[in-house]
Design an enzyme around this catalytic site. Structure first.
Site, short mmCIF file in Angstrom:
data_model
loop_
_atom_site.label_atom_id
_atom_site.label_comp_id
_atom_site.label_asym_id
_atom_site.label_seq_id
_atom_site.Cartn_x
_atom_site.Cartn_y
_atom_site.Cartn_z
N THR A 137 0.80 -1.17 -0.01
CA THR A 137 0.02 -0.04 0.00
C THR A 137 0.91 1.21 -0.01
O THR A 137 0.71 2.17 -0.69
CB THR A 137 -0.98 -0.06 1.34
OG1 THR A 137 -1.87 -0.96 1.21
CG2 THR A 137 -1.85 1.30 1.41
N GLN A 183 -0.79 -8.98 -6.69
CA GLN A 183 -1.44 -10.48 -6.76
C GLN A 183 -0.65 -11.39 -8.01
O GLN A 183 -0.77 -12.26 -7.86
CB GLN A 183 -2.92 -10.35 -7.54
CG GLN A 183 -3.65 -9.74 -6.29
CD GLN A 183 -3.92 -10.75 -4.96
OE1 GLN A 183 -3.58 -11.83 -5.18
NE2 GLN A 183 -4.21 -10.12 -3.93
N HIS A 234 3.82 -10.20 1.08
CA HIS A 234 3.14 -11.29 1.75
C HIS A 234 2.15 -11.82 0.83
O HIS A 234 1.51 -12.93 1.05
CB HIS A 234 2.61 -10.74 3.16
CG HIS A 234 1.35 -9.45 2.71
ND1 HIS A 234 0.20 -10.00 2.84
CD2 HIS A 234 1.41 -8.50 2.39
CE1 HIS A 234 -0.82 -9.10 2.62
NE2 HIS A 234 -0.21 -8.07 2.25
N CYS A 245 -21.54 -7.62 3.15
CA CYS A 245 -21.77 -7.93 4.55
C CYS A 245 -20.23 -8.27 5.38
O CYS A 245 -20.44 -8.45 6.60
CB CYS A 245 -22.75 -8.97 4.74
SG CYS A 245 -22.40 -10.52 4.08
#
Length: 460
Positions: free
Chosen positions: A70, A177, A196, A320
């Site tokens: 990030t 990715q 990671h 959700c």
């Protein structure tokens, strides 16, 4: 307990563990110092940089280590925009980028800049020509991920990079990715990645900036990492990240072929084993270890909890499962079902037995959740006399509005309509997606006293 969430974070690779432990004894000193301990640490850092640069496909002096993927993205966007500020303050990105890119775009907008989101098709892929149309005279930077983190679709980076290069616009590639599977092709200008994701330790990112790209690091000046990643280097973690990247690359071709077979088994089986399921993402141009599918009439959080209880760790893009309770921006941009979403991303070493066990458990989990939610079972059409019905689902979260729609659709004749009243944001996405899956017509959205009215016409 099978762990099927490598796209979030891959298990620590054995080589990473060995390198980390070894470098804790050798790489603890300050690499900027000239005494022997510092020189030894500097040699480890230089060797790690050369290893990582070889895997990325850049020069060692073009690559720096950051504190995370990030941070690499944020630094890349901010540095490129600042370096090209005389060109303009316009950014181009795809609608399915990682949140780190979206947050960078929002920060640009808050400072008076602008950005354009390039849409994707139903598989999650962009059209390179759409990037070309989005570029403007004041475009300072374009961003495109190499592969999507939620559905695995690989993006046409090489073609897009050519278009951007032709327009004189640098392209930043988020390769988090895909980098463990191979280098990113094409004439990209900047690249970010995260250790990671390929089995390195957390807290290490990569940022590559090609020579010739105008780049102005933001924030206070710092002497370390060419001034592009301030702060003391975590040399043991960096060494472990580079060593594990080299190791996974050596295994990538064989492991990709093996995992693709297992993923193909899941893709083929879920639609047969579980009714009303849509496998999303590109069926061919995709990461080898990742498959995502969406189930009607369930909520992703409950499905994930039940799979966890059954011994399987998976993730979801469903609204959700997010702390913000908003639908996944990736699934939203694709126009597919956002509720009941399950992402399976297999780590290296996953066995056929583990996949077969997952496929044995999944149908019962989904059926149990549907039963508790009162979802309708597939039945033969029955005669219907009422030309229209209204379903009041106000105050109820998806998938309940979709379930209520499915329960009553056969209560109207072919050509009749059902209007669903809902104030849940996910209904705006999931009712059209349900229509697509069940071959009904989505008429559209209308204003209502509370929320919105979603009109569906029965076709079959």
């Amino acid at each position: 307990m099978p762990y099927f969430d490598a796209a979030s974070s891959a298990p620590l690779h054995p080589v990473a563990r060995q390198a980390l432990l070894a470098s804790l004894d050798e790489g603890w000193a300050d690499p900027a110092r000239l005494y022997r301990e510092g020189r030894r640490a500097a040699m480890l850092l230089d060797a790690a940089r050369e290893t990582a640069a070889e895997a990325v496909g850049c020069r060692p002096d073009e690559l720096v280590f950051t504190s995370s993927g990030t941070r690499a993205v944020h630094s890349a966007v901010a540095g490129a925009l600042s370096g090209r500020r005389r060109v303009g303050r316009h950014l181009v990105l795809s609608a399915v980028e990682h949140s780190s890119v979206l947050h960078s775009a929002a920060a640009l907008e808050s400072e008076g800049g602008t950005f354009t989101e390039v849409p994707v098709d139903r598989t999650g892929a962009v059209d390179p020509s759409a990037y070309g149309r989005a570029l403007r005279a004041d475009t300072a930077l374009a961003c495109l991920q190499s592969a999507n983190h939620e559905v695995g679709t690989e993006q046409p980076v090489e073609e897009t990079a050519e278009i951007c290069a032709g327009a004189g616009v640098p392209l930043l590639v988020d390769a988090a990715q895909s980098l463990g599977w191979g280098p990113v092709p094409g004439r990209w200008s900047l690249l970010a990645a995260s250790a990671h994701k390929w089995g390195g330790p957390a807290g290490v990112g990569l940022l590559a900036v090609r020579k010739g790209v105008r780049f102005a690091p933001q924030g206070p000046a710092d002497e370390r990492e060419s001034g592009r990643a301030p702060g003391y280097e975590n040399i043991p973690a960096i060494v472990a990240a580079a060593a594990s990247l080299r190791a996974v690359r050596a295994e990538a071709a064989a492991e990709a072929a093996r995992l693709r077979v297992l993923v193909d088994r899941i893709r083929a089986a879920v639609g047969t084993l579980v009714p009303d399921v849509e496998v999303v993402g590109d069926p061919a141009r995709r990461l080898p270890h990742l498959v995502t599918f969406s189930c009607l009439y369930v909520d992703g959080e409950t499905v994930l909890h039940e799979l966890d209880r059954a011994g399987f760790s998976v993730s979801s893009g469903s609204s959700c499962t997010s702390s913000t309770l908003t639908p996944s921006h990736v699934l939203k941009a694709m126009g597919v079902l956002t509720e009941g979403n399950v992402r399976v991303s297999l780590p290296a070493g996953t066995t056929e037995e583990e996949v077969d066990g997952f496929l044995r458990v999944l149908p019962g989990v989904v059926a149990g959740v549907r039963e508790r939610l009162g979802a309708p079972a597939r039945t033969s059409p029955s005669p219907a006399a009422r030309p229209s019905l209204v379903v009041d689902a106000l105050g109820r979260r998806c998938p309940i509005p979709v379930i209520e729609l499915a329960k009553v659709i056969e209560g109207v004749p072919v050509g009749g309509t059902v209007t669903v009243l809902s104030d849940d944001e996910a209904a705006r996405l999931d009712i059209p997606a349900w229509c697509e899956m069940r071959e009904q017509e989505y008429v559209g959205e209308q204003p209502a006293d509370r929320g919105s009215a979603y009109v569906v016409r029965r076709l079959v």
